[in-house]
Each structure stands twice: as structure tokens, then as C-alpha cells.
Write a protein that holds these residues in place. Structure first.
Motif, PDB file in Angstrom:
ATOM      1  N   GLY A 185     -17.153  69.043  -3.579  1.00  0.00           N
ATOM      2  CA  GLY A 185     -17.767  67.859  -4.149  1.00  0.00           C
ATOM      3  C   GLY A 185     -18.201  66.829  -3.119  1.00  0.00           C
ATOM      4  O   GLY A 185     -18.449  67.157  -1.960  1.00  0.00           O
ATOM      5  N   VAL A 186     -18.286  65.591  -3.563  1.00  0.00           N
ATOM      6  CA  VAL A 186     -18.800  64.491  -2.752  1.00  0.00           C
ATOM      7  C   VAL A 186     -17.660  63.582  -2.314  1.00  0.00           C
ATOM      8  O   VAL A 186     -16.842  63.150  -3.132  1.00  0.00           O
ATOM      9  CB  VAL A 186     -19.834  63.668  -3.550  1.00  0.00           C
ATOM     10  N   ASP A 187     -17.615  63.292  -1.025  1.00  0.00           N
ATOM     11  CA  ASP A 187     -16.653  62.338  -0.480  1.00  0.00           C
ATOM     12  C   ASP A 187     -17.216  60.940  -0.738  1.00  0.00           C
ATOM     13  O   ASP A 187     -18.207  60.527  -0.130  1.00  0.00           O
ATOM     14  CB  ASP A 187     -16.475  62.588   1.019  1.00  0.00           C
ATOM     15  N   LEU A 188     -16.605  60.204  -1.639  1.00  0.00           N
ATOM     16  CA  LEU A 188     -17.144  58.910  -2.055  1.00  0.00           C
ATOM     17  C   LEU A 188     -17.086  57.867  -0.947  1.00  0.00           C
ATOM     18  O   LEU A 188     -17.977  57.024  -0.829  1.00  0.00           O
ATOM     19  CB  LEU A 188     -16.388  58.411  -3.291  1.00  0.00           C
ATOM     20  N   ALA A 189     -16.061  57.931  -0.097  1.00  0.00           N
ATOM     21  CA  ALA A 189     -15.978  56.990   1.026  1.00  0.00           C
ATOM     22  C   ALA A 189     -17.088  57.268   2.028  1.00  0.00           C
ATOM     23  O   ALA A 189     -17.697  56.338   2.576  1.00  0.00           O
ATOM     24  CB  ALA A 189     -14.612  57.107   1.709  1.00  0.00           C
ATOM     25  N   ALA A 190     -17.382  58.543   2.265  1.00  0.00           N
ATOM     26  CA  ALA A 190     -18.450  58.899   3.190  1.00  0.00           C
ATOM     27  C   ALA A 190     -19.803  58.444   2.655  1.00  0.00           C
ATOM     28  O   ALA A 190     -20.663  57.981   3.414  1.00  0.00           O
ATOM     29  CB  ALA A 190     -18.458  60.408   3.429  1.00  0.00           C
ATOM     30  N   MET A 191     -20.005  58.551   1.345  1.00  0.00           N
ATOM     31  CA  MET A 191     -21.234  58.066   0.731  1.00  0.00           C
ATOM     32  C   MET A 191     -21.361  56.561   0.909  1.00  0.00           C
ATOM     33  O   MET A 191     -22.442  56.045   1.217  1.00  0.00           O
ATOM     34  CB  MET A 191     -21.254  58.415  -0.759  1.00  0.00           C
TER      35      MET A 191
END
Length: 236
Positions: free
Chosen positions: A175-181
Motif C-alpha cells: 500500500g501507500v506510506d501516508l507519512a511519505a506522501m
């Protein structure tokens, strides 16, 4: 498979296509059993896109017998191997150590840069995208005289890059790393879209643990509908 083994190949990969037009449940289960019997070093399951409102898509979304049994039997392969799928659209079912299949499009899913060589190839590098002339004769003629072969060169906007990072990231099982986004685009994805995504979480299609956001196995079959939430948004 036996011929490949006899020829000396010791690293064989097989891919099962799911939800093909006219594919019956019995045909799918027969393919799954045949794959298990052949024991390839790497195997994957690739479902056809069910974004359209087809009967098959409805079966999966509602968890009816046909949809659940067909995709679930393929998921059972993964349990035998104890391996993790590299991407949501391809479920790795069996992988020996050091024999993992690496999808050619993993670079796209990880929002990386790539160069496409040859006529008709597409490239993205440092946020700039272009394509090469499609015709072979035109391509060769331009190369011969040292002329540019690029067409439609453009810089992706910040919003476009953000949307693509979400679309591609959600194709990965992790999935997507929200902190990286947030660090890359200055956007709190869940704060911006959590309200619209809550229904998908309740339906069992999206998982949000506060740090990452990913699609479940049912969610990956209706990924196009889920990703519509992010289209036309803005970086906040």
C-alpha cells in the motif's frame, strides 16, 4: 512444463489469468490445480480489470459464491508458499528463496523514473513525461539524421504526481506510506479523503492503520472505483 524442465530450465514462472471472458469456475479451478501440480518456482494470479459494472464485478463485490470461490481458491496458493504478493494485481502464490518474480512495471508502481527506448516508447524522468514517435520508419529516419524522436514532452503538475503516487502505490500489496506522501507532496491523504474512503473501509475493501493505506484482496478487484476518490483533488 515438463518440456521446460527437460530442457534444463530450473526457474520457471507461471501466471494465471482470472475473470477472462467466458471463463467458467470449473475451468479456473482446473487451472489452479494444474499449477499446484507443476510446482513452478514462481507463480502469480492476475485478475482482469472489473471496474466496469459487470455481473462478475458484482459477484466479487458482494462476496457471492462464484466470485469468492474463484478468487479465493487462487489466494489459497499463496498460503502454501507463505509468500507476499509484490503487487495487488499479481498475487504471488509460490516462490523459492532467491527466485522471486519482479514485475517489469514495479518501477511505475513505486513512482520511479524510467526511460523507454525505441519507437512508441514512453518515458518519465524527474517529473517530465514524453513519448517517442510511433512509426518505425520515422523513428529510424530521425535517428539517422540526429533529429529528436520525442513527442508531447510535458512536466507533470504536482497534483498529477500526487494522484499517480496514490494510484500506483495502491497497486502494491504494502500500500501507500501516508507519512511519505505527506513529506513528498505536503498532503495528509487520510485527512483529505478519509471521509470518502470510510465506506470502503467498512466494506472491507480498504485497510487504514494510521500509517499505511492499502487495498484488501476484494478491494483490488474494484480498485478503479476506489481510486476515483482521488481524481481531481488538490494538494493540501
Amino acid at each position: 512444463m515438463s518440456e521446460a524442465r527437460a530442457a534444463g530450465h530450473d526457474n520457471i514462472s507461471l501466471d494465471l489469468m482470472l475473470w477472462l471472458p467466458g471463463q467458467s469456475l470449473d475451468a479456473w479451478l482446473e487451472s489452479v490445480d494444474a499449477l499446484v501440480d507443476t510446482a513452478p518456482e514462481h507463480a502469480s494470479r492476475t485478475p482482469r480489470d472489473l471496474s466496469e459494472r459487470t455481473a462478475a464485478r458484482g459477484d466479487v463485490a458482494r462476496g457471492l459464491a462464484g466470485g469468492g470461490r474463484r478468487s479465493g481458491r487462487g489466494d489459497g496458493l499463496q498460503g502454501r508458499a507463505g509468500s507476499t504478493p509484490p503487487a495487488s494485481s499479481n498475487t504471488r502464490s509460490r516462490t523459492w528463496p532467491g527466485r522471486a518474480g519482479r514485475p517489469h512495471n514495479l518501477k511505475y508502481w513505486q513512482s520511479g523514473s524510467w526511460l523507454g527506448l525505441g519507437c512508441g516508447a514512453h518515458s518519465t524522468w524527474d517529473g517530465i513525461r514524453w513519448r517517442n514517435v510511433p512509426g518505425t520508419a520515422d523513428y529510424v529516419e530521425r535517428i539517422t539524421r540526429g533529429a529528436p524522436v520525442r513527442l508531447d514532452t510535458r512536466r507533470l503538475s504536482r497534483v498529477e504526481q500526487q494522484e499517480e503516487a496514490l494510484f500506483m502505490g495502491l497497486r502494491l500489496a504494502e500500500g501507500v506510506d501516508l507519512a511519505a506522501m505527506r513529506d513528498a507532496y505536503g498532503v495528509d491523504v487520510w485527512k483529505a479523503h478519509g471521509g470518502e474512503l470510510s465506506g470502503f473501509v467498512e466494506a472491507g475493501w480498504v485497510v487504514h492503520d494510521g500509517h499505511r493505506m492499502s487495498l484488501t484482496r476484494q478491494g483490488m478487484l474494484v480498485a478503479s472505483e476506489i481510486m476515483m476518490v482521488f481524481i481531481g483533488g488538490s494538494v493540501r
